[in-house]
Design a protein around this motif. Structure first.
Motif, PDB file in Angstrom:
ATOM      1  N   UNK A   1       0.831  -1.206   0.000  1.00 22.19           N
ATOM      2  CA  UNK A   1       0.000   0.000   0.000  1.00 22.19           C
ATOM      3  C   UNK A   1       0.861   1.249   0.000  1.00 22.19           C
ATOM      4  N   UNK A   2       1.909   1.263   0.805  1.00 26.02           N
ATOM      5  CA  UNK A   2       2.799   2.416   0.848  1.00 26.02           C
ATOM      6  C   UNK A   2       3.496   2.617  -0.495  1.00 26.02           C
ATOM      7  N   UNK A   3       3.942   1.537  -1.107  1.00 28.45           N
ATOM      8  CA  UNK A   3       4.581   1.646  -2.418  1.00 28.45           C
ATOM      9  C   UNK A   3       3.626   2.133  -3.489  1.00 28.45           C
ATOM     10  N   UNK A   4       2.375   1.648  -3.448  1.00 30.45           N
ATOM     11  CA  UNK A   4       1.387   2.082  -4.442  1.00 30.45           C
ATOM     12  C   UNK A   4       1.050   3.560  -4.321  1.00 30.45           C
ATOM     13  N   UNK A   5       0.892   4.059  -3.084  1.00 27.51           N
ATOM     14  CA  UNK A   5       0.561   5.473  -2.893  1.00 27.51           C
ATOM     15  C   UNK A   5       1.735   6.361  -3.280  1.00 27.51           C
ATOM     16  N   UNK A   6       2.954   5.954  -2.957  1.00 31.52           N
ATOM     17  CA  UNK A   6       4.123   6.732  -3.376  1.00 31.52           C
ATOM     18  C   UNK A   6       4.232   6.764  -4.899  1.00 31.52           C
ATOM     19  N   UNK A   7       3.857   5.681  -5.558  1.00 36.55           N
ATOM     20  CA  UNK A   7       3.863   5.672  -7.027  1.00 36.55           C
ATOM     21  C   UNK A   7       2.829   6.651  -7.577  1.00 36.55           C
ATOM     22  N   UNK A   8       1.631   6.688  -6.977  1.00 38.69           N
ATOM     23  CA  UNK A   8       0.616   7.643  -7.414  1.00 38.69           C
ATOM     24  C   UNK A   8       1.062   9.084  -7.145  1.00 38.69           C
ATOM     25  N   UNK A   9       1.664   9.313  -5.982  1.00 40.18           N
ATOM     26  CA  UNK A   9       2.183  10.645  -5.669  1.00 40.18           C
ATOM     27  C   UNK A   9       3.241  11.059  -6.690  1.00 40.18           C
ATOM     28  N   UNK A  10       4.083  10.128  -7.077  1.00 40.49           N
ATOM     29  CA  UNK A  10       5.096  10.401  -8.100  1.00 40.49           C
ATOM     30  C   UNK A  10       4.447  10.807  -9.418  1.00 40.49           C
TER      31      UNK A  10
ATOM     32  N   UNK B   1      -3.291   3.098 -10.712  1.00 47.41           N
ATOM     33  CA  UNK B   1      -3.514   2.141  -9.637  1.00 47.41           C
ATOM     34  C   UNK B   1      -4.035   0.822 -10.192  1.00 47.41           C
ATOM     35  N   UNK B   2      -4.739   0.853 -11.309  1.00 46.08           N
ATOM     36  CA  UNK B   2      -5.200  -0.384 -11.931  1.00 46.08           C
ATOM     37  C   UNK B   2      -4.024  -1.228 -12.408  1.00 46.08           C
ATOM     38  N   UNK B   3      -3.047  -0.586 -13.047  1.00 47.15           N
ATOM     39  CA  UNK B   3      -1.860  -1.296 -13.497  1.00 47.15           C
ATOM     40  C   UNK B   3      -1.056  -1.817 -12.307  1.00 47.15           C
ATOM     41  N   UNK B   4      -0.973  -1.018 -11.244  1.00 47.50           N
ATOM     42  CA  UNK B   4      -0.234  -1.437 -10.055  1.00 47.50           C
ATOM     43  C   UNK B   4      -0.905  -2.630  -9.385  1.00 47.50           C
ATOM     44  N   UNK B   5      -2.236  -2.646  -9.329  1.00 42.55           N
ATOM     45  CA  UNK B   5      -2.957  -3.751  -8.706  1.00 42.55           C
ATOM     46  C   UNK B   5      -2.693  -5.057  -9.447  1.00 42.55           C
ATOM     47  N   UNK B   6      -2.623  -4.999 -10.776  1.00 41.90           N
ATOM     48  CA  UNK B   6      -2.333  -6.205 -11.558  1.00 41.90           C
ATOM     49  C   UNK B   6      -0.963  -6.760 -11.194  1.00 41.90           C
TER      50      UNK B   6
END
Length: 384
Positions: free
Chosen positions: A223-232, A264-269
């Motif tokens: 979750x932390x990695x996904x949110x940091x990716x979105x913030x980026x 986030x869709x790509x990250x979830x996959x």
């Protein structure tokens, strides 16, 4: 007798010969009820729970092992330089945002908007030039369905509504093509500030809800990695608009929000494949599991991104001025989002110590079964 049985084994019950495909099938294990299908069971077990074996040849190529003859791309070998590029882009975007600010559109700063209808089709440049001749500078003109209906937006004006409507009607009249001005809206600066603050709130809520969903669905490190990716992704897109001074309006904000959903869709996959491989693959390090997961989802990522790119490029060059900056924001965001799914969303959990223990359910000590030894004196005496 032996020859007769051999011939029967190669023919059907009616005497017709077996095909080559059927002969190949016969070479496999038969279910005779005496355990002769053990090989088939072992193959099924190997499919459901892959055990990676060490391979000296692949170990020399960077410690990446081959699984089922599949070459694994060592994505994580470039993690540090890629993270350096990401940090540089984020810092550049934040500095540009603080120093230059955003070239906010009329939706945020306030201004005047009017619906205009012409008797004959017109070009946007003609309308902008006609307004500039009468002192209405920095006008934004967009088509509303047809080339006869337009939306004209202007910076804040000092004139009242009646005077402004009359002045606009006179300025927008073209030779042999009069204009009919309707629905004049005056947006104050206070309303623009409220929209700006609500936009920041919407971005914050979106990032927070994404983090909550991934934390509940997968694991907090992911979750932390996904949110940091979105913030980026958000900082890169907004930073580019701040660096080059491109206009930032509600359409660009809509593109940023759409980008969050796409990324986030790509990250979830990718996360789903990482969790699956941590559970089913044994003998690989966390780095190799990440590389395996990224390799397996690479084809799907290319197909998805390629399809969206075609649509975005078409909107950029064929959608007109109304969709141009929306398309530019999506174009930058697609590149940043695809990159962040590989080198931010996956690298950050890895650096936080992601391992197989985070996904394998362990039995709590209070639920473990105790081994009870029943000692009966009479049985013990009987043995003696």
């Amino acid at each position: 007798m032996t020859e007769h049985n051999s011939n029967d084994a190669r023919t059907h019950a009616d005497g017709t010969p077996l095909s080559e495909r059927e002969l190949r099938r016969r070479k496999g294990p038969r279910r005779d009820g005496k355990g002769s299908n053990a090989q088939a069971n072992e193959a099924a077990l190997a499919d459901s729970d892959i055990i990676a074996q060490s391979d000296e040849a692949t170990e020399k190529e960077g410690g990446v092992k081959l699984i089922a003859n599949q070459r694994i791309i060592p994505f994580m070998s470039f993690a540090k330089p890629m993270m350096g590029i990401s940090i540089a882009l984020i810092l550049a975007g934040i500095i540009a945002f603080v120093v230059n600010g955003l070239n906010l559109g009329l939706d945020f700063t306030g201004g005047v908007s009017a619906d205009v209808r012409y008797e004959s089709p017109v070009e946007q440049t003609q309308v902008v030039s006609a307004l500039a001749e009468d002192g209405f500078t920095d006008a934004v003109v967009q088509y509303l369905g047809t080339r006869q209906e337009l939306l004209v937006r202007l910076p804040p004006q000092d004139r009242d509504a009646e005077t402004l409507a009359q002045s606009l009607s006179e300025s927008l009249d073209l030779p042999n093509n009069p204009a009919n001005v309707d629905n004049i809206n005056i947006i104050g600066s206070q309303v623009g500030n409220e929209i700006y603050l609500n936009s920041l709130l919407a971005l914050s809520v979106a990032l927070g809800m994404m983090m909550l969903y991934i934390g509940l669905r997968f694991q907090f490190k992911l979750a932390l990695g996904g949110v940091l990716a979105l913030f980026h992704d958000v900082v890169v897109v907004v930073g580019m608009f701040a660096i080059f001074g491109w206009p930032f309006d509600l359409t660009v904000l809509a593109a940023v929000l759409a980008l969050i959903g796409y990324s986030i869709n790509d990250t979830i996959v990718v996360y789903d494949r990482i969790r699956e491989n941590f559970r089913r693959v044994r003998g690989l390090s966390p780095v190799q599991v990440i590389n395996l997961s990224q390799t397996e989802t690479l084809r799907r990522t290319f197909m998805t991104v390629g399809t969206v790119f075609v649509v975005v490029v078409a909107m950029m060059f064929l959608g007109g001025d109304g969709l141009y900056w929306f398309s530019v924001a999506l174009f930058i965001g697609l590149i940043a989002g695809t990159y962040s799914s590989v080198y931010i969303a996956s690298v950050v959990p890895l650096w936080l110590g992601l391992s197989r223990d985070d996904f394998v359910v362990k039995i709590k000590p209070e639920f473990e079964e105790e081994v009870v030894v029943f000692a009966d004196p009479e049985l013990q005496n009987a043995k003696d």
